[in-house]
Design an enzyme around this catalytic site. Sequence first.
Site, PDB file in Angstrom:
ATOM      1  N   LYS A  76       0.806  -1.238  -0.130  1.00 34.28           N
ATOM      2  CA  LYS A  76       0.082   0.042   0.036  1.00 34.28           C
ATOM      3  C   LYS A  76       0.869   1.554  -0.045  1.00 34.28           C
ATOM      4  O   LYS A  76       0.661   2.286  -0.861  1.00 34.28           O
ATOM      5  CB  LYS A  76      -0.913   0.006   1.157  1.00 34.28           C
ATOM      6  CG  LYS A  76      -2.049   0.975   1.480  1.00 34.28           C
ATOM      7  CD  LYS A  76      -3.345   0.736   2.014  1.00 34.28           C
ATOM      8  CE  LYS A  76      -2.957   0.801   3.590  1.00 34.28           C
ATOM      9  NZ  LYS A  76      -2.705   2.073   4.025  1.00 34.28           N
ATOM     10  N   SER A  77       2.002   1.309   0.863  1.00 34.64           N
ATOM     11  CA  SER A  77       2.669   2.503   0.984  1.00 34.64           C
ATOM     12  C   SER A  77       3.353   2.721  -0.279  1.00 34.64           C
ATOM     13  O   SER A  77       3.473   3.797  -0.899  1.00 34.64           O
ATOM     14  CB  SER A  77       3.761   2.389   2.074  1.00 34.64           C
ATOM     15  OG  SER A  77       3.207   2.115   3.192  1.00 34.64           O
TER      16      SER A  77
ATOM     17  N   ARG B 257      -8.949  11.803  12.293  1.00 27.97           N
ATOM     18  CA  ARG B 257      -7.560  11.544  12.559  1.00 27.97           C
ATOM     19  C   ARG B 257      -6.649  12.987  12.602  1.00 27.97           C
ATOM     20  O   ARG B 257      -6.867  13.986  11.873  1.00 27.97           O
ATOM     21  CB  ARG B 257      -7.046  10.446  11.550  1.00 27.97           C
ATOM     22  CG  ARG B 257      -7.653   9.339  11.683  1.00 27.97           C
ATOM     23  CD  ARG B 257      -7.246   8.409  10.575  1.00 27.97           C
ATOM     24  NE  ARG B 257      -5.865   7.819  10.839  1.00 27.97           N
ATOM     25  CZ  ARG B 257      -5.141   7.168  10.033  1.00 27.97           C
ATOM     26  NH1 ARG B 257      -5.635   6.559   8.840  1.00 27.97           N
ATOM     27  NH2 ARG B 257      -3.938   6.730  10.083  1.00 27.97           N
TER      28      ARG B 257
ATOM     29  N   ASP C  47       1.536  -1.266  11.707  1.00 26.07           N
ATOM     30  CA  ASP C  47       0.318  -1.620  11.353  1.00 26.07           C
ATOM     31  C   ASP C  47      -0.188  -3.168  11.344  1.00 26.07           C
ATOM     32  O   ASP C  47      -1.415  -3.573  11.408  1.00 26.07           O
ATOM     33  CB  ASP C  47       0.219  -1.550   9.705  1.00 26.07           C
ATOM     34  CG  ASP C  47       0.573  -0.252   9.260  1.00 26.07           C
ATOM     35  OD1 ASP C  47      -0.146   0.750  10.038  1.00 26.07           O
ATOM     36  OD2 ASP C  47       0.793   0.132   8.221  1.00 26.07           O
TER      37      ASP C  47
ATOM     38  N   GLY D 233      -5.539   7.739   5.263  1.00 25.64           N
ATOM     39  CA  GLY D 233      -4.605   8.663   6.007  1.00 25.64           C
ATOM     40  C   GLY D 233      -3.273   9.091   4.957  1.00 25.64           C
ATOM     41  O   GLY D 233      -2.784  10.167   4.985  1.00 25.64           O
TER      42      GLY D 233
ATOM     43  N   GLN E 226       4.356   9.142   6.890  1.00 31.25           N
ATOM     44  CA  GLN E 226       3.175  10.300   6.342  1.00 31.25           C
ATOM     45  C   GLN E 226       3.824  11.535   6.636  1.00 31.25           C
ATOM     46  O   GLN E 226       3.798  12.351   5.437  1.00 31.25           O
ATOM     47  CB  GLN E 226       1.906   9.797   6.819  1.00 31.25           C
ATOM     48  CG  GLN E 226       1.409   8.513   6.524  1.00 31.25           C
ATOM     49  CD  GLN E 226       0.028   8.178   7.115  1.00 31.25           C
ATOM     50  OE1 GLN E 226      -0.482   9.062   7.880  1.00 31.25           O
ATOM     51  NE2 GLN E 226      -0.493   7.189   6.627  1.00 31.25           N
TER      52      GLN E 226
HETATM   53  C1  S3P Z   1       2.200   4.774   6.038  1.00 31.21           C
HETATM   54  C2  S3P Z   1       2.652   5.246   7.265  1.00 31.21           C
HETATM   55  C3  S3P Z   1       2.444   4.607   8.628  1.00 31.21           C
HETATM   56  C4  S3P Z   1       1.339   3.510   8.416  1.00 31.21           C
HETATM   57  C5  S3P Z   1       0.379   3.623   7.373  1.00 31.21           C
HETATM   58  C6  S3P Z   1       1.115   3.909   5.917  1.00 31.21           C
HETATM   59  C7  S3P Z   1       2.768   5.285   4.804  1.00 31.21           C
HETATM   60  O1  S3P Z   1       1.692   5.732   9.391  1.00 31.21           O
HETATM   61  O2  S3P Z   1       0.766   2.976   9.493  1.00 31.21           O
HETATM   62  O3  S3P Z   1      -0.402   2.305   7.237  1.00 31.21           O
HETATM   63  O4  S3P Z   1       2.408   4.815   3.509  1.00 31.21           O
HETATM   64  O5  S3P Z   1       3.536   6.296   5.039  1.00 31.21           O
HETATM   65  P1  S3P Z   1       2.320   6.832   9.891  1.00 31.21           P
HETATM   66  O6  S3P Z   1       3.284   7.641   8.971  1.00 31.21           O
HETATM   67  O7  S3P Z   1       1.373   7.668  10.419  1.00 31.21           O
HETATM   68  O8  S3P Z   1       3.157   5.973  10.776  1.00 31.21           O
END
Ligand code: S3P
Length: 669
Positions: free
Chosen positions: A24-25, A125, A320, A96, A174
């Site tokens: 996903k990231s 959030r 996660d 998010g 993020q």
């Molecule tokens: C993600 C960062 C993580 C993770 C989220 C995806 C990303 O969150 O929990 O599922 O793709 O940058 P945080 O950046 O809030 O730690």
Amino acid sequence: MNVRHGDVISPLIVHGTIRAPGDKSISHRALIFSTIAIGASRITDILESADVHATANALRALGARIPTLSSDFTVVGGGTDALHSPAEPLNCANSGTTTRLLAGLVAGLVGVTARFEGDASLSRRPMRRVTQPLTTMGARIVFEGARNHDGLPMRVTGAPLHALVWKSEHASAQIKGALLLAGLAAGVSVEVHEPVRSRDHSERMLLARGVALSVLADGVRLDAKQTMLSMDVHVPADPSSASFFAALAALATDGTLRLTDVCLNPTRTGAFDVLRRMGASVRIEDQRDVGGEHIGTVVVHPGTLVATRIAGEEIPRCIDELPLLACVAARAVGETIIADASELRVKESDRIRAVADNLRTIGVEVEEHAAGMRIVGGTHALVGRVVTHGDHRLAMAFGILGALPGNAIEIDDPDCVAVSYPNFWRDLARVSAPNTSGAGATNASALIIAIDGPAASGKSSTAQWVAQRIGVRHVDSGAFYRALTYLGVQSAVPSLEWTAEHLLLMSHRITQRMTDRSVLPLIDGAMVDEALRDSPVTQHVSLVAQMPKVRVWVNTQVRLAAERSDVVVDGRDIGTAVFPDAALKVFLIADPWERARRRLIQRLARSPSDGEIALETEALVLRDARDATQSAPARDAITIDTTTLTQEEQVERIVALAEATKGRIGSRD
Ligand code: S3P
């Protein structure tokens, strides 16, 4: 499934290969970076899920040319100049990552303004963590919801930004990604420091695209005025999605799952490490590097799981997966602690509260803490209805617990898995169909518990107690070595001349007797228990046990016993050579001084003096050296240091492990 007392529960035998959906990231970033690069970037195996569709749609609204997502498509990027204000608000749905990364991008686009909206969960959030540094750089951001609420809806207006050095309070990719995107779009330098390293996909992808970026000990620095190259991106399987199946394989009765093409970026592999530490067999095969990411196959096989502590720097590496690991902990022996994880409170749901409440609902003892929880593992059936709050990872984590034999767990909103893993339930059904083949089930339910350890570690008496407590038979492999030694002592041949052949010629005189509690060697049909403890036998048994052919003979005797009954077996190399597949392997250790003291108490039936203990300790250390090659613990053995434990305490610990093992694989008796 409704389970009643007395129902026969079939074992869960998992088999198969899963290629979890794309990461996903990496998928979000592949779309965003390909959009702001100039030229064509081909993207293969992107995650086609609700979160990624949200990013694709938002980018399209900003002017990007992104075709319908598929397993192989190309984005032709036109640089940041090609982007404009969207006609409609950007609907970030549940994502998010979409919100925060794109807030960073829009902040750096002079004259572009966008309203960010999301579903109820996303709107709760916190966004200040990104808006604060972005406004410090010069962006204009207004929260349009309730007063004092730093969440969606929010309006971001891009402006000529200043360079930034930012010390983030949170380990968050993020935040880091948002600030890098703002710096790239505005052509200014950005330096981000974080308390613990968060996932580094942005850094890797930007470096691969020729961006001048330095990875710092605690963060990252981007130089001003960067141009980004187009680049093909192969999206590997998401380790967070794959870990659901790693957990399933860890908790199953038997079998193996192969998880292919998994992203093994070290900032993401914490859950695999935790499962391994808890006792599962987790092997990595076929490793390779693709597009700046490390990829491989994760092969997972069940084990008896023990509780663990997950805290500190490990948290961002499995953030996660923590709901899943909490569910796994509900089936491990002992109390698992999750700490330093306050970030869980601001994910798609308050994952500390939601996981704790749901675990409690289905019958798990759990204590909620401000930044984590304590989970007490057990083997009883878990039954109840789980409230997911629309959180995909909760649905899947409890889905895994629900797939285990005996549990009956209903998920209120199973469809929410569409956020990250639309085919989750189909994949789960494919690999976890209950085993119906008689052969597999019989093999899986042979309960063999192997207890090993150096001389005088108390393995034999402990094994005897454990066997009695869990109602299976005890096999003392040492008694078979002693029986053969006894025949040697009785023979006319002096011990210096003993050979394996000479001893084994007499072995037909040794037979097995199965009592209610144990399997014993008989000599000429008679019990000789006492004689086997005599000192001439004790003196010579180590010599006899050194003989490889004798070891083969004893191992055959012990295997014969285990074929006919569920057993606790103790002895050297029991967990390595004799029963490499034993359901549970325990390796007892203790200080030589303590072992010497215990042995003398048993032998003398009084408290020994320090001098006596010192002499015995010396003898034991010598014996340890002699036995060293036979006594290494199996790789998957659980080592218990009994130095400060009473006999009752060590028995209790092993009984708990044994009960969990029985619960996991069932038993024949
Ligand atoms: C993600 C960062 C993580 C993770 C989220 C995806 C990303 O969150 O929990 O599922 O793709 O940058 P945080 O950046 O809030 O730690």
